[in-house]
Scaffold this motif. Structure first.
Motif, PDB file in Angstrom:
ATOM      1  N   UNK A 200      13.501  64.968  45.762  1.00 55.48           N
ATOM      2  CA  UNK A 200      12.705  66.180  45.912  1.00 55.48           C
ATOM      3  C   UNK A 200      11.940  66.479  44.616  1.00 55.48           C
ATOM      4  N   UNK A 201      10.630  66.578  44.728  1.00 55.34           N
ATOM      5  CA  UNK A 201       9.788  66.821  43.559  1.00 55.34           C
ATOM      6  C   UNK A 201       9.337  65.565  42.835  1.00 55.34           C
ATOM      7  N   UNK A 202       9.818  64.390  43.243  1.00 61.83           N
ATOM      8  CA  UNK A 202       9.465  63.142  42.566  1.00 61.83           C
ATOM      9  C   UNK A 202       8.983  62.060  43.539  1.00 61.83           C
ATOM     10  N   UNK A 203       8.431  62.495  44.663  1.00 65.57           N
ATOM     11  CA  UNK A 203       7.916  61.525  45.632  1.00 65.57           C
ATOM     12  C   UNK A 203       6.663  60.843  45.090  1.00 65.57           C
ATOM     13  N   UNK A 204       5.947  61.529  44.207  1.00 66.60           N
ATOM     14  CA  UNK A 204       4.738  60.945  43.636  1.00 66.60           C
ATOM     15  C   UNK A 204       4.989  59.615  42.941  1.00 66.60           C
ATOM     16  N   UNK A 205       6.174  59.448  42.358  1.00 69.22           N
ATOM     17  CA  UNK A 205       6.498  58.180  41.687  1.00 69.22           C
ATOM     18  C   UNK A 205       6.467  57.022  42.676  1.00 69.22           C
ATOM     19  N   UNK A 206       6.968  57.261  43.888  1.00 67.00           N
ATOM     20  CA  UNK A 206       6.967  56.222  44.916  1.00 67.00           C
ATOM     21  C   UNK A 206       5.546  55.960  45.398  1.00 67.00           C
ATOM     22  N   UNK A 207       4.754  57.017  45.540  1.00 65.26           N
ATOM     23  CA  UNK A 207       3.353  56.849  45.931  1.00 65.26           C
ATOM     24  C   UNK A 207       2.644  55.924  44.951  1.00 65.26           C
ATOM     25  N   UNK A 208       2.838  56.165  43.653  1.00 66.92           N
ATOM     26  CA  UNK A 208       2.180  55.345  42.632  1.00 66.92           C
ATOM     27  C   UNK A 208       2.669  53.906  42.664  1.00 66.92           C
ATOM     28  N   UNK A 209       3.979  53.711  42.744  1.00 72.38           N
ATOM     29  CA  UNK A 209       4.528  52.348  42.749  1.00 72.38           C
ATOM     30  C   UNK A 209       4.070  51.577  43.978  1.00 72.38           C
ATOM     31  N   UNK A 210       4.113  52.238  45.140  1.00 68.50           N
ATOM     32  CA  UNK A 210       3.711  51.564  46.380  1.00 68.50           C
ATOM     33  C   UNK A 210       2.220  51.236  46.363  1.00 68.50           C
ATOM     34  N   UNK A 211       1.425  52.156  45.846  1.00 63.75           N
ATOM     35  CA  UNK A 211      -0.024  51.918  45.774  1.00 63.75           C
ATOM     36  C   UNK A 211      -0.337  50.772  44.822  1.00 63.75           C
ATOM     37  N   UNK A 212       0.353  50.741  43.674  1.00 65.99           N
ATOM     38  CA  UNK A 212       0.152  49.638  42.725  1.00 65.99           C
ATOM     39  C   UNK A 212       0.589  48.313  43.330  1.00 65.99           C
TER      40      UNK A 212
ATOM     41  N   UNK B  90       8.440  61.656  53.685  1.00 69.80           N
ATOM     42  CA  UNK B  90       7.779  61.008  54.813  1.00 69.80           C
ATOM     43  C   UNK B  90       6.302  61.414  54.928  1.00 69.80           C
ATOM     44  N   UNK B  91       6.063  62.704  55.017  1.00 69.69           N
ATOM     45  CA  UNK B  91       4.693  63.180  55.199  1.00 69.69           C
ATOM     46  C   UNK B  91       3.808  62.847  53.999  1.00 69.69           C
ATOM     47  N   UNK B  92       4.254  63.119  52.754  1.00 76.04           N
ATOM     48  CA  UNK B  92       3.393  62.774  51.613  1.00 76.04           C
ATOM     49  C   UNK B  92       2.967  61.310  51.579  1.00 76.04           C
ATOM     50  N   UNK B  93       3.895  60.411  51.879  1.00 78.05           N
ATOM     51  CA  UNK B  93       3.565  58.990  51.833  1.00 78.05           C
ATOM     52  C   UNK B  93       2.644  58.588  52.978  1.00 78.05           C
ATOM     53  N   UNK B  94       2.902  59.086  54.170  1.00 78.00           N
ATOM     54  CA  UNK B  94       2.067  58.717  55.311  1.00 78.00           C
ATOM     55  C   UNK B  94       0.638  59.230  55.136  1.00 78.00           C
ATOM     56  N   UNK B  95       0.514  60.394  54.521  1.00 82.76           N
ATOM     57  CA  UNK B  95      -0.819  60.968  54.313  1.00 82.76           C
ATOM     58  C   UNK B  95      -1.553  60.278  53.165  1.00 82.76           C
ATOM     59  N   UNK B  96      -0.851  60.037  52.074  1.00 81.06           N
ATOM     60  CA  UNK B  96      -1.520  59.509  50.885  1.00 81.06           C
ATOM     61  C   UNK B  96      -1.724  58.003  50.929  1.00 81.06           C
ATOM     62  N   UNK B  97      -0.877  57.278  51.655  1.00 83.26           N
ATOM     63  CA  UNK B  97      -0.983  55.814  51.706  1.00 83.26           C
ATOM     64  C   UNK B  97      -0.873  55.330  53.149  1.00 83.26           C
ATOM     65  N   UNK B  98      -1.952  55.410  53.912  1.00 80.47           N
ATOM     66  CA  UNK B  98      -1.883  54.974  55.318  1.00 80.47           C
ATOM     67  C   UNK B  98      -1.624  53.481  55.484  1.00 80.47           C
ATOM     68  N   UNK B  99      -1.820  52.706  54.391  1.00 82.42           N
ATOM     69  CA  UNK B  99      -1.636  51.253  54.509  1.00 82.42           C
ATOM     70  C   UNK B  99      -0.168  50.836  54.503  1.00 82.42           C
TER      71      UNK B  99
END
Length: 515
Positions: free
Chosen positions: A257-269, A287-296
């Motif tokens: 909680x509060x650190x999902x952005x780290x996963x977004x960055x790692x997955x995007x990289x 779930x929602x943050x990742x699905x919205x920010x990284x549809x791939x």
């Protein structure tokens, strides 16, 4: 490019002298001429005052030989011999006599002398001590060094800033020359790249003095500098009839909680570095943050809303990157322990994954062979304990890597990868990368390269290079302060493209046309 010890460089000198049938004074003359040419191209006879400070060994001999060339071309200079001992090298004495024959009389500086004023627009040539220094300079020499450093004049160091040792830490930072530029003979020195000693080495470049190439090629070294020439052969081109499955499936496990952005960055990289498929395993809040920010990418969630308490999935990833934003909850630690017991695949561990290993040292025994650990300095200290200095840090890092059979990535201004007793020092990167999420991006890049079939060590060395080069490309457009991890990831593709760009021609030269 290899980093040689002082003993290996002396052996290279001897091999060169023997094979090329020259004398040591001839080799010194060759070195001095290269230094002069570097200066002459930039100064073109300008009458800026040049202050040469020469020791009484071979580094000082280089300086005296340089002074002779300055005299022959009409430059405005003075020579100061730092008379710190009664012992003088043979080649120093030969060059001293040659200089006197041209009516140039050095100032001999002793322990009780006063130091002349140096203008801030002048140039200082540092040729006091070379690579053979094995003890801290005398106190009066240290005061001279402080005087030179405080002058605000441009300081050019010959081969290495005086006061630095090749193989041990500085004992007194006030007895070291802080060089603006270093002309290093034939090869760079490891001390240019370590945090405690690198602060005395603002910029450097290598001057070729013709040392025996066969010796340099055949001699094994403990450390190597990694630049474009070293990583380009690692690059794996894509086949025309390949598909996303060809390039692997990466799983990024992390987030709280509060650190999902780290996963977004790692997955995007991970995607941006070329992984064919990417799945993220996160707590339900991600779930929602990742699905919205990284549809791939695909997303699997833990039943816990705020933190991972069980790592269970039915996919078969090629490689797993774990730890970014993971948190330190006790349930998460238990989940990591069970995961490591079951996991047999390739693994990249960062951030809280490392902190959990440090807090529960028994987990280190559960790591698979060649697991990649990517600590910043504080995480490294938690893992293997404190160190006395950078040399002690490198020694302990090698022992830690060997004991646990892991690839250790020591993040810093020059990130160093350690494995099997060898160190790979990265040449790319810049201070703008000292920003939140930069490490998450590195985890994703390395994970994505492994997914595509790069071996763990190769993926690590290549990934660290690409990460730094992407940062270098990005700051050319937006500057240091505006660099974010997201913008760094945007530049990863440009870092790949840059691998195949020809270097810019020197100023004043037109690029050659293809024949």
């Amino acid at each position: 490019m290899k980093f040689f010890t002082a003993e290996q460089i002396y052996a290279a000198d001897k091999s060169t002298i023997d094979k090329q049938q020259i004398s040591s004074i001839d080799l010194m003359e060759r070195a001095a001429l290269q230094i002069f040419n570097w200066l002459h191209v930039r100064m073109q006879g300008a009458q800026v005052k040049i202050h040469l400070f020469c020791g009484i060994g071979n580094n000082g001999g280089d300086g005296l030989a340089l002074a002779r060339h300055l005299k022959e071309h009409g430059y405005n200079f003075e020579v100061n011999v730092v008379n710190y001992s009664d012992k003088r090298s043979k080649d120093f004495l030969i060059n001293l006599d040659r200089l006197k024959e041209r009516k140039v009389w050095p100032n001999f500086l002793e322990s009780d002398c006063e130091f002349a004023e140096i203008g801030k627009d002048d140039i200082i040539i540092d040729a006091i001590f070379g690579i053979g220094l094995n003890r801290t300079p005398d106190l009066w020499v240290g005061k001279l060094m402080q005087h030179l450093n405080a002058s605000e004049a441009f300081i050019l160091a010959i081969d290495i800033p005086s006061g630095l040792f090749m193989n041990k830490a500085i004992e007194d930072v006030d007895r070291v020359i802080k060089a603006n530029h270093i002309l290093s003979f034939q090869v760079p020195k490891l001390v240019f790249f370590l945090p405690e000693t690198g602060v005395f080495c603002n910029q450097w470049e290598v001057v070729d003095i013709g040392l025996d190439p066969a010796y340099l090629m055949a001699t094994e070294t403990e450390y190597e500098l990694i630049g474009k020439n070293e990583v380009l052969p690692m690059y794996k081109p894509r086949e025309k009839f390949s598909h996303k499955g060809t390039y692997g499936h990466s799983l990024i496990i992390g987030g709280s909680y509060g650190k999902i952005g780290a996963v977004v960055l790692a997955a995007r990289a991970c995607l941006t570095s070329g992984s064919g498929l990417v799945t993220a395993y996160v707590p339900s809040c991600g779930y929602v943050p990742l699905q919205v920010s990284l549809p791939e990418i695909m997303v699997i969630t833990d039943k816990n809303e705020r933190a991972i308490e069980e790592i269970a999935f039915d996919i078969k990833p090629t490689v797993i990157g774990i730890g970014v934003g993971l948190g330190m909850a006790s349930d998460t630690a238990d989940a990591l322990s069970k995961f490591l017991e079951a996991n047999k695949g390739l693994l990249v561990i960062d951030a809280d994954g490392l902190n959990l290993l440090a807090e529960h040292k028994a987990l280190l025994k559960k790591l698979p062979s060649k697991a990649i650990l990517t600590p910043h300095p504080k995480e490294l200290e938690r893992l293997m304990g404190p160190w006395k200095d950078d040399f002690d840090k490198m020694k302990k890092a090698k022992l830690f890597s060997k004991k646990h059979d892991v690839i250790l990535v020591i993040k810093g201004a020059h990130t160093i990868t350690i494995y099997d007793g060898h160190g790979y020092v990265n040449a790319t990167g810049n201070p703008g990368m000292a920003t939140a999420g930069s490490g998450d991006a590195l985890t994703g890049i390395i994970t994505g390269l492994i997914a595509q079939g790069y071996a763990p060590l190769e993926a690590t060395i290549f990934g660290v290079y690409l990460h730094g080069r992407a940062g270098d490309i990005a700051i050319e457009q937006i500057g240091y302060q505006a660099l974010t991890a997201s913008k760094l990831i945007d530049a990863v593709g440009l870092a790949f493209v840059d691998l195949f760009k020809m270097p810019e021609p020197p100023e004043g030269e037109a690029p050659q046309e293809d024949q």
